[in-house]
Each structure stands twice: as C-alpha cells, then as structure tokens.
Design an enzyme around this catalytic site. Structure first.
Site, PDB file in Angstrom:
ATOM      1  N   GLU D  60    -110.829 113.441 -52.154  1.00  0.00           N
ATOM      2  CA  GLU D  60    -110.260 112.097 -51.998  1.00  0.00           C
ATOM      3  C   GLU D  60    -111.290 110.985 -52.071  1.00  0.00           C
ATOM      4  O   GLU D  60    -111.044 109.926 -52.650  1.00  0.00           O
ATOM      5  CB  GLU D  60    -109.490 112.013 -50.679  1.00  0.00           C
ATOM      6  N   HIS D 129     -99.554 114.964 -40.690  1.00  0.00           N
ATOM      7  CA  HIS D 129     -98.789 114.697 -41.914  1.00  0.00           C
ATOM      8  C   HIS D 129     -97.665 113.698 -41.718  1.00  0.00           C
ATOM      9  O   HIS D 129     -96.776 113.578 -42.561  1.00  0.00           O
ATOM     10  CB  HIS D 129     -98.225 116.006 -42.495  1.00  0.00           C
TER      11      HIS D 129
END
Ligand SMILES: Cc1ncc(C[n+]2csc(CCOP(=O)(O)OP(=O)(O)O)c2C)c(N)n1
Ligand SMILES: Cc1ncc(C[n+]2csc(CCOP(=O)(O)OP(=O)(O)O)c2C)c(N)n1
Ligand SMILES: [Mg+2]
Ligand SMILES: [Mg+2]
Lengths: 318, 344, 318, 344
Positions: D60, D129
């Site tokens: 990322e 999440h």
C-alpha cells in the site's frame, strides 16, 4: 570544456557551494536542518551527466548535490536555505525540500524512501504515455532497510518502469554503521539484483566510473528494458546534519575520515585529468574562482532578498 | 525538592524503571549513540549496556510489531522515535494491532509497549519534522496518549507507562527539553487521564497540553497585567482525556480558550470544545475559542514559523477577545526557543 | 498411533472441521468473513508437529489450520465463528483473530504481514531471556510483497532471532496469480535466502516432507543459529473468503483446481501409509468418524452457547 | 430523473471521467477481477482494458507514492482500497507527501491523486475491517476528504475529485452501495466543502455524513411520530468542512445532535460540536449531543455489533433527550444491512 572537464568542474562547483554554506551556517541565518553532501559529489555529478534535461530526478534529505548536478537554480537553493521568498520552495520547504521542476529535479523529501516510490510512479507515467524520458531516484544505504524499498523495487520490475535506482552508500545511517543494520554477505547491489533487475556496484568517488555505469543504466532504461540498480560506494565527510566535522564524536575514527578525504573525488578527477594532460592546475583554479564568485553572489542575493510575507502564511492551501 | 530538566526527568524515569524491571528494554534509531536522543537514553545505555538499550535498522513498521511481539512474551519495550512524524509509518501496527490487541483477542491480556515520539518545533524543522500527532493517536480506542508539559510529569507519566498494562504513546515537545522543575526522586506515577490545574484563576479557563500548557501559563502572566485571572489546565493526556477537570473549571469561570500544538480540525482542541458544548453548556457565558496553528503545513522561513505556532500572546489575545476586553496586546514575548542554536 | 498416523489424523481432523463449517456457513449463523484452509492442511500440520507446546505460532487471516494444528481448542474456535461468549476471543474477534495462548497460538490477524514482525519480537524476547523456545509465523505468498516482510526479515537476521518464517505459497493473493505480482526467476524461498538466512522449498502438500523440513528448521533456530525460511507450495481449493468453490469465476480454471485436488495432501498421506502397511482404510475411516463426532459436538455446543452480553460491549477497554 | 444505486453511480462517474480524460487510470487490489470492487470498477475495466485499469501487487505505501509520482507527471491516478483500514499503511505517503506537496514545494503544483477507501460495516467485519477513518484524514491539512451519502453525491464528488487539482480521499460506506437514488446522466460536479440539507426541519438539527446522513434521515422519520421536526444536514466532506450550513441551521433550530460512524474523541462529531461552541454558541438553546460508536474496537458477535453502530433509533432518542421530550422510543427499525447475506 570537454566532458571530463565538465564533470570535474561540476563537482568543484558543488563543493564550493557547500563548503561556503557550511562556513556561513554557524551564523544561524540558515535556520533549516541541513545535510551536506561534501565528499559525495561524484555520484550526483556522474549520474546526472548521463541524463537529459527532460529526464527527472528525485532525492531525499541529502539533496543539494543532486539538485545542483541536475541543473537546479543555485540562487533558488541558497535563498531557500536562508528561508527567503526567492527560494526554490519560497521559503516553505527548507534544505530538505529542494525542487526545480524546470531542471527536472521534481522533489526531495526528508522521510526515508518516500521518493523511491514516487520516482517509479513518474517513470510508469512516462512509459504509459510512450515518452522516452526516465526517472532517477537517489537514496542512501539506510533507506534500503525501509519497507517501501522492497515494495517499490518489486513494483518497478513488474511494470518494467524506466527508473534508475541510485543507492549512495556512504556506510552510515545517521551514526550507525551499515554492518550492524544489514546482513553480512548481502551487498546492497545484490539486493537490487535479487528483484530480477540488472544491478551494478561502482566506486562512487570516481566520477568517470559513475558516469560510465550511469550511461549504461540509462541506455537500458531508455530502451524500455525496465529498471536498473546502481550502488555507489562513497563517504560523508561532515556530520550527519549540520556543517561540522564530527570524528571526535566516537562513532567513527579520524583515521577513517582521513582515508576517505584522501580518496576525495575531486582530487582524484583532477589528478587524472592533469596526468592525462587534458586539464591544468590553472584551469582548475579558474573553475574554483568562478564557482566561488557564483556562490558568493547567490549568498549576497539571498541575504538581500525578502522573507515571505506573513499574510501569505497559508498560500497554496484551500 | 530537587530540580531537573524535562530531558533529565525522562532519562531518570527510564533508568529507575529499568533498574526495577529487567524486562524493560529501549530500542530505536540512535538510542545508543553519542547524542542519546537529546540525552534521554544515554544514561540508560551507560548503565544497562547494548543488551537492553540498542540501536535498530530503519523500518518503523516492523520495529513496532517486534515491540508488540516482545511485549506478548513478557517484555516491556520502550521504542523511541526521534520525531513522532516517522510514526506515520507504523500506524498500522499501532492502531490495527497494539490498540486493538486486548479487545479483539478476547480481553486475555494487553501489550505493554511504550512509544516515545519527539515533537520537533521551530528552527526550520518544517512540514514533516514538526508535527504533533496527539489527535490521531487519541481518536482510535486502545492507546494511552500522554503529553507531559513539566519535568515532573515527564517522569511520572513515563513511569506509569513502563509499569502499566497497555500500549502507550508519549509525545514530548522538543521545546520543553531544557525546561527545569521540581521532580520527585522516587518512582512516583502520574496516572493517565487526570489533568492538573497549573494555575488557578476565576475569569477564564485556558486548556492545553504539552507545550501549550506551558505557553498558557505564560499567557496567564500577561493577562494579569490586564486584570484578568486565568485558570490554566494541563490535560496531560489526550486519551483518556480528563473532561471532569475542564467542567469543574468551567463551572467557576464560564469561559474557555483551548490551545493546541496541532491543527484545529478534529484536533484535541475540537474535543475540548465539544466537551464544553456537550457537558458544560450550561456553564458557558461566552463562545469557546480555539488557538491552534493555521490550516497549512509547518513552514520554514522564520517569520512564517513565528506566525504559525501559537504563543503566549495569541493565547492571551484570544482570552481578551472572549472577555470582550478586546484591548490589542502591546506586550512582546520571547519565543520559547529563542536561545536555541541549530542545527537541530 | 505412530507419528505418521498422527500427522494424517491431524490433517483429517482439520479437514472434517473445515468442511463441516463450510457446509453450515451458508445458513448465515457464522457472521464473520472466513478464509478456509481446505487443501492446505499439510503445511500447518507438518510444521506444528515439529514444535513443542511451549513454542509459539502466529498466523494471518487464513488461520484455522494453524490454530488447530498447534493444539488450539476446537470448541473455542467454532464458538468464535458463531460469535458466542464461549469463543476463543469471546465473540470479539471472529474467524481471523483466533488465539489460544495456552496452546501457543498467540495471535492471528487480518492485516497482511502484521504478525510476521510480531513473531520476530516474541522470538527476540525468548533469546533475550535465554529461553530455548522459538516462534513461527505463517503467511501467504501475497504477504511477501508487503514492506513489512522486508523490514522483518532484515531485523530477524541482524538479531539472530529464533524464528521460522513459513510462507504458504498457494499461488494466489485473493484472485491474482503470483506471476503478475512478483518477478519471474525470483522464487520466494530465494528471496528468503537473499537476507542471508537458510531457506528451503518444500512440497506443501506432502505432510511428511513438510515435517522433515520443519524439524531441520526448528533444530537450526533452537540451537541459536538465527531465523530459517521455509516456502511450502500448496493450493487453496475453495474461494478466497467464504465456503464455496469458485472455479467458475474466471480467475482460475476447473482443470487447475482439479489437478490440485488430485494432489490432496490427505489422500497422498493415506495412500502412502496404506501402501507402507502402516495404516488401513478402516483406521482412516475411524479417524474421520471421530473427528466428525468431535466437530458436530463443538457446533452443537456453540449454537447452544450464549452471545456476549450487550452490557459487556466495552469490556477490556479502560 | 434516472435512478442508480450508489455503487452504479461510482462506476458511471469513473467510466465517464475516463472517457473524458485519457490521463485517468485505476489501480488497486482486484480492480480487474470478477468482483470489480463490488462492481464499481468492472465496467471501467471492460471499457478501457488493462492499460488503464490494472491490478497491483500488495504494498500500500509504495502504491501511494507511485500514484503521487504518476500525478506529478501529469497522470490522474484513482487508487482503490477494498477497505480504508488498509490505508494505515500508506499514511506516510498520504500525509507527509501528498497532503503537503503543494505547500512545502513552494506552491508550484499539486498532485491530483484520488484514493477510494471502502468502509466495511456489519456482518462480523470486525476490528480491522470496519473502521471509518475520516477524522484522521481530516485532521492534517492538504487533503480533500469526501464521504458521499447518496448516489448523486457518490457520482458528483468523484467527478470533482477526478477533475480537481488536489489529493482526495473518498470514503464509501459499504452499507450504502445498494442504496438507490436519482443521479444526473451528465458529468456534474458536487463541489468539496459544501454540505446539503437532506430534509428541512425546525426543532432540532441532526448533522452527519456518509451512512450517518442516511440514518439521520431515517431518524427524522421516526421523530415525526413524536411531533418533532428535525432538520438533517449531510456535510458531504470532512475536509473542508461546511461550518456555514451547520450555523445556518442552528440559527433556526437552536439544537444540535451529531452522528458519526467513527469514534467521538477527536472525531468529526467533535469538530461539529466545536463549531457550535465557537461560532454557534449564541444560537444554542440546549447542550449538543454526539451519537457515535462506543469507545472500543468493532466487535464481531451480532448483538454487540448491533449495539456498536449508531442507528436511527439511537439518533432519534438523542434528539428527544436534547428536547427533554425524553419519551423512550418504542419503535424498532430494520438494520440498514438487514437483507445483506455474507460472506462479505
Ligand atoms: C522514515 C524515516 N525514519 C528515520 C528518519 C531519520 N533519519 C533522517 S536521515 C537518516 C539516515 C539515513 O541514512 P541514509 O539513507 O544512508 O542516508 P545518508 O544520511 O547516509 O545520506 C535517518 C535515520 C527519517 N528521516 N525518516
Ligand atoms: C495490508 C493488507 N492489504 C490487503 C488486504 C486484503 N487481503 C486480504 S487476504 C489477501 C490475500 C493475501 O494473499 P496471501 O498472503 O497469499 O494469503 P492467502 O489468502 O493466499 O492465504 C488480501 C490482499 C489485507 N488484509 N491487508
Ligand atoms: Mg548512508
Ligand atoms: Mg496466497
């Protein structure tokens, strides 16, 4: 001047600039943490001499030599260190954020590894547009340990981006020796090669060797063959940040520093050109004089220039 | 009582805690070098050696996970970041693991990892080396976030961190390192989440933490000349945040100014103002005022830098504005770092 | 049972558990994104069989097999998937946060690479205390691309930590093939070796081969020789997350899936032991029955168990 | 007008902008797979192929820097994160480079990088999440932070991002993807920093963004039965944040409830309450109330999850409390994701 002389004179110019600034630095007028490249000039000069003006370069915290070697405006750099509106970042960025897009020095940054990925992105954009420009990112041996190094090299290889990774290995990350930070038997150029790209080790204090290696690397990237990795061994003479010598601080010996001063890239280039008869001590002295005049003028101009106006504090934000 | 500087207090807390608890170790870039993190780790290295005070390769995110794993095995890691700005690289380990460990693994045990992050200020430190990240650390549940403003708290909060059971982030403002004050010789804890009244007052409450608690006290001095009695509150922690001490003071003064070293939007100054709006509304006699850096990165040029950082004058002026005693302040103050000589 | 039989029966147990849960999953009672290990059991079983109970294991999002192979409590796992207070994370963590410290499964996490570093920290703590325990971290081929992989391996080697890196290479990161993510000619075990630690490639569907390699690796770590890297090639049969087969989704072919089902680690181990005469189909059938009874009981217990009380929502926070 | 779902609107904005501007490309984990990020990138991949819509290796932080570098060379990268929680790994590139680029390099040019981060919710997504990181993105100057609550805004804000000049983070709540609404066919921009009145009212103002603007509207429906007229404000952006629209509404109602998908401490809800305390104090007739998740990570067990997320009932109850019409609410509401079938 022939090319060899130009490489030499460019190193001399950068050295004159940095030594002059280092001498002035203690006066506390340049209020910006500054990482001098004194002793490491050959890497910047050798690599940038192999580039076109429309190729781009990204640097890190030790960016003066890269900026100047790529053709960055000297007065803009000096004014930036003096925090003036006329600085290349208008006094907003300081020593670690030199940039001169017109010259192809797009950005420098003080966070390790940031611009490695950025350079790959720029190179990817060139490739997507079918342009034949390329990108170079300079970084130090300490930056090799950051995770972004790994992510970036993997990505660069997978997309065959025209990017040259130049690791300026001066043996230290701040005050920590390379051998206590990275595994023995795994030289940095081998790590570069471990991602499946061509990788070379070169004497970073030999500007001609750096130039030759860079030319080969540039040709590789330019022909669309993907990234290239170059490790250049060199040495930082002064303290990590700031203008002073620091061999009395205990993390390295005076003997070690002296041994590298003896391998000064400028002295070596001078001696070789003089020996070859392609340059003379007079011409070298003239180069030094010319550079000194140039930097003195830049300093005078910077000190005479205005600071940014406080009303413009938030300029460039919405 | 015996006096120490803020930096000396940090060093003493580290050394004394390490002597008490063999599980404590110190890791970070340069903790063992001749600078010893502005002197705060040098004595620990001298006393306990490279086995317990060691330098690390670069790699902030892994080092954070490594500290967490060591803590899971009974160690008490103290990880030092020369700038808290580098901690952007380890926010995943901090927020997605350390902060959630106790809860998401079923409340079996926490991970007592302690992170010291130094906040650079002034002298052209610039956009990426003088941020103050307390708001980010405070937003996500699970961390203790401490920001000592005095030598005594620099010691006491670090002692709480090194003897507590949760992950802690301590942000230390570089501009406070030379500040002197009384510091107990013994290992006294300063509990997390409890602020302190730095200076009592009756007309207006000034809330801050870290350097801003110190600057608020200097502002209160200036206000005296304007016949304003300001009560200065040092929150000490951004999480847990002591709402009670704010409300108690508001009951008395009815007026609130909040100063912070970081930006206003979603900052600690916003939280303090929100507490006033939620729980202190009935006490408020005037609008709350926030004194923070403007909405831009930290600049380098001296005049911009001086205008960027809140200081006693801007804080005092905000108080006068709230009190509608809108006299423009003539006074000049010397910058907290006026005597500092670079390079940083 | 002799060791070979135990390896087989452990795989059978894990398979029965996961296939049973996969069958029940569509009923929407297990409300937690679940990554099944069906087809990959040999890696977990072979490695964990080489460990002591007081050694520790860290896992990632695909953690069921590691948890069970290390001795994690079955009913705690099933109850966790059902979100019950009796779950191993008291219904707070779900399928990706299985943990059973008593069994040495310290933590699992759903963010790629997180627990690689954590395992090194635990191993470092063991070494600092002169304990002879070691740590293992299981991770997938996709996790190799994360920056933390690089930082972690470098650190582990520099501090000679007793940690075993087990890369479970199933050829995919979600739906993306390895060859479009990592350079050709650089196998993952070679990357491990590039940090200067011993590294081996092993057939991850051959539980006996995995066990032998793990034993060698464990001996290496245990004797204080530093980290060891193991790449185990295997394959995920079901969809990345969830209970279904997905060869109709276009990112891989049925033929590819079938070829790996044919290499089922359980079938291979069974056939070998039967051929060697050290096991019989009856004994294997008995193992399956026993496991089925065990998992059915765990499911029944989980479904009968209470949910966490809403008053305890913030329990475990200050 | 023609109706689309929130997800379809995102897809349409992407495709139309890519058709207009050849410099736009889409990169991210799985943008080219059969799921196509819940269908939002599938059509773009079909139309423009792997040259402009491509999958990436994991990593990322590097991908973020790569997008920044591509933008510096004239591209317009649209990077998609299947969960905004993964963005903790790229906060250095986001905050220390993208956000500061224009300013710290001397206001020469910005980097038009756009990041979409999806906020998971419910169905046991759990601690790592289903976070909603708007407060973190909003605190540091330099980013535009947009959180569309309607299909029209999902399109219009993305169009502004893909045609604007600065780095943008767009957070999309997964629970809104199936929501239908009118969406203009043309490429109309919704400007950053300007909120909208979702529903006019006179007794109390409810401020929210993203899913909470939607839930606030449902709460307003419930309040009608209690003879309460609530004005619902959708901020649309966390940065810049539209203070004016809040104050305008407060002038009318004098009462404020703020709902947010993220935690209270230093959250967007704190900022909204702070704005009321600073600039709306004279309008306030009652304390402000914040409705947010409790101070713990997101749990997994269904009953805990239901209690964790703010919903129309908890918002409506807060309004009644503020109005001292403290009737306990009998009404039951169906969860916004009631019909959702997992796995996620
Ligand atoms: C992410 C990050 N971590 C730590 C630092 C602090 N730091 C600044 S320069 C430096 C040394 C870097 O060494 P190297 O990459 O070899 O460059 P050199 O200074 O030797 O030129 C460090 C650790 C930083 N700027 N960024
Ligand atoms: C940092 C991070 N990025 C992305 C994801 C989304 N994600 C979850 S599992 C997965 C695939 C990982 O592949 P691999 O490591 O090979 O494990 P496998 O699923 O194949 O067992 C991805 C990308 C994540 N959880 N964390
Ligand atoms: Mg170096
Ligand atoms: Mg995989």
């Amino acid at each position: 001047m022939n090319r060899e002389e130009r490489l030499l004179s460019e190193m001399i110019r950068i050295r004159r600039v940095e030594e002059t600034l280092a001498d002035l630095y203690p006066s506390q007028e340049m209020r910006t943490p500054t990482h001098f490249s004194i002793g490491q000039e050959a890497v910047a000069v050798g690599v940038c001499a192999a580039l076109r003006r429309d190729d781009v370069v990204y640097s890190g915290h030790r960016c003066h030599a890269h900026y100047l070697a790529k053709g960055g405006d000297l007065s803009g750099m000096v004014a930036e260190l003096y925090g003036r509106e006329t600085g290349c970042a208008h006094g907003r960025g300081g020593s670690v954020h030199l940039n001169d897009p017109e010259a192809g020095l797009i950005a420098s940054s003080a966070i390790l590894g940031q611009t490695m990925a950025v350079a790959v992105g720029t190179a990817m954009a060139f490739a997507m547009d079918g342009r034949d420009q390329m990108a170079v990112t300079f970084f130090g041996d300490g930056t090799v340990e950051e995770g972004i190094f790994h992510e970036t090299l993997n990505f660069a290889v997978m997309r065959r981006t025209p990017v040259l990774f130049v690791c300026e290995n001066n043996g230290y990350s701040t005050h920590t020796r390379l051998d206590v930070r990275q595994p023995a038997g795994v030289p940095i150029h081998a790590r570069g090669a471990s991602y499946g790209m061509p990788s070379r080790l070169v004497d970073g204090n030999d500007v001609f060797a750096v130039f030759d290696a860079a030319r080969q690397a540039v040709a590789h990237c330019r022909r669309g063959a993907g990234p290239f990795f170059l490790e250049c061994t060199t040495y930082r003479w002064r303290e990590h940040v700031g203008p002073f010598w620091d061999y009395d601080k205990g993390y390295r010996s005076k003997a070690e520093v002296d041994s590298w001063v003896a391998r000064c890239p400028i002295r070596r280039a001078s001696e070789r050109l003089i020996a070859e008869g392609s340059c003379t001590t007079d011409r070298i002295a003239a180069m030094e004089r010319a550079s000194q005049i140039e930097v003195d003028a830049a300093v005078a101009a910077a000190r005479a220039a205005a600071f940014p106006a406080v009303e413009d504090l938030t300029l460039g934000t919405y | 009582m015996r006096r120490l500087t803020y930096g000396q207090a940090i060093s003493e807390a580290t050394v004394q805690c390490m002597a008490e608890d063999p599980n404590i170790f110190v890791a970070g870039i340069g903790v063992d070098d001749f600078k010893g993190i502005f002197g705060t780790t040098a004595e620990a290295f001298r006393r306990f050696g490279p086995g317990r005070v060691f330098d690390i390769p670069n790699g902030e995110n892994a080092m954070t996970g490594i500290a967490i794993g060591a803590a899971a095995a009974g160690k008490r890691p103290l990880v030092v970041h020369p700038r808290n700005d580098f901690m952007f690289l380890c926010m995943d380990q901090l927020f997605n693991l350390a902060a959630k460990w106790r809860y998401m693994f079923g409340n079996r045990s926490g991970v007592p990892v302690v992170f010291r992050g130094i906040v650079g200020r002034g002298w052209g430190q610039g956009a990426t080396h003088s941020q103050s990240l307390q708001a980010l650390f405070a937003h996500i549940p699970g961390l203790y976030v401490a920001l000592p403003a005095s030598p005594a708290d620099a010691k006491g909060l670090l002692v709480s961190a090194l003897t507590g059971d949760g992950p802690v982030v301590i942000l230390e403002n570089r501009a406070l390192y030379e500040l002197e004050g009384e510091v107990p010789e013994s290992l006294e804890k300063v509990p997390f989440g409890r602020g302190r009244v730095v200076r009592p007052g009756t007309d207006i409450t000034i809330v801050g933490l870290s350097l801003m608690a110190y600057e608020a006290a200097r502002a209160a001095e200036i206000l005296v000349e304007h016949n304003v009695s300001a009560e200065v509150i040092d929150l000490r922690c951004a999480r847990p945040l002591d709402a009670e001490i704010i409300l108690t003071s508001l009951r008395k003064t009815g007026r609130l100014v909040v100063a912070d070293t970081s930006w206003a939007l979603c900052g600690v100054s916003a939280e303090v103002a929100a507490i006033a709006a939620e729980k202190g509304w009935s006490h408020l006699k005037a609008p709350v005022r926030r004194v923070t850096p403007p909405d831009c990165p930290a600049p380098v040029a001296k005049p911009l830098e001086d205008a960027f950082h809140p200081n006693p004058l801007t804080i005092a002026q905000a108080c006068l504005d709230v009190l509608k005693a809108g006299v423009p302040l003539g006074a000049r103050v010397t910058d907290v770092q006026a005597t500092f000589a670079g390079p940083y």
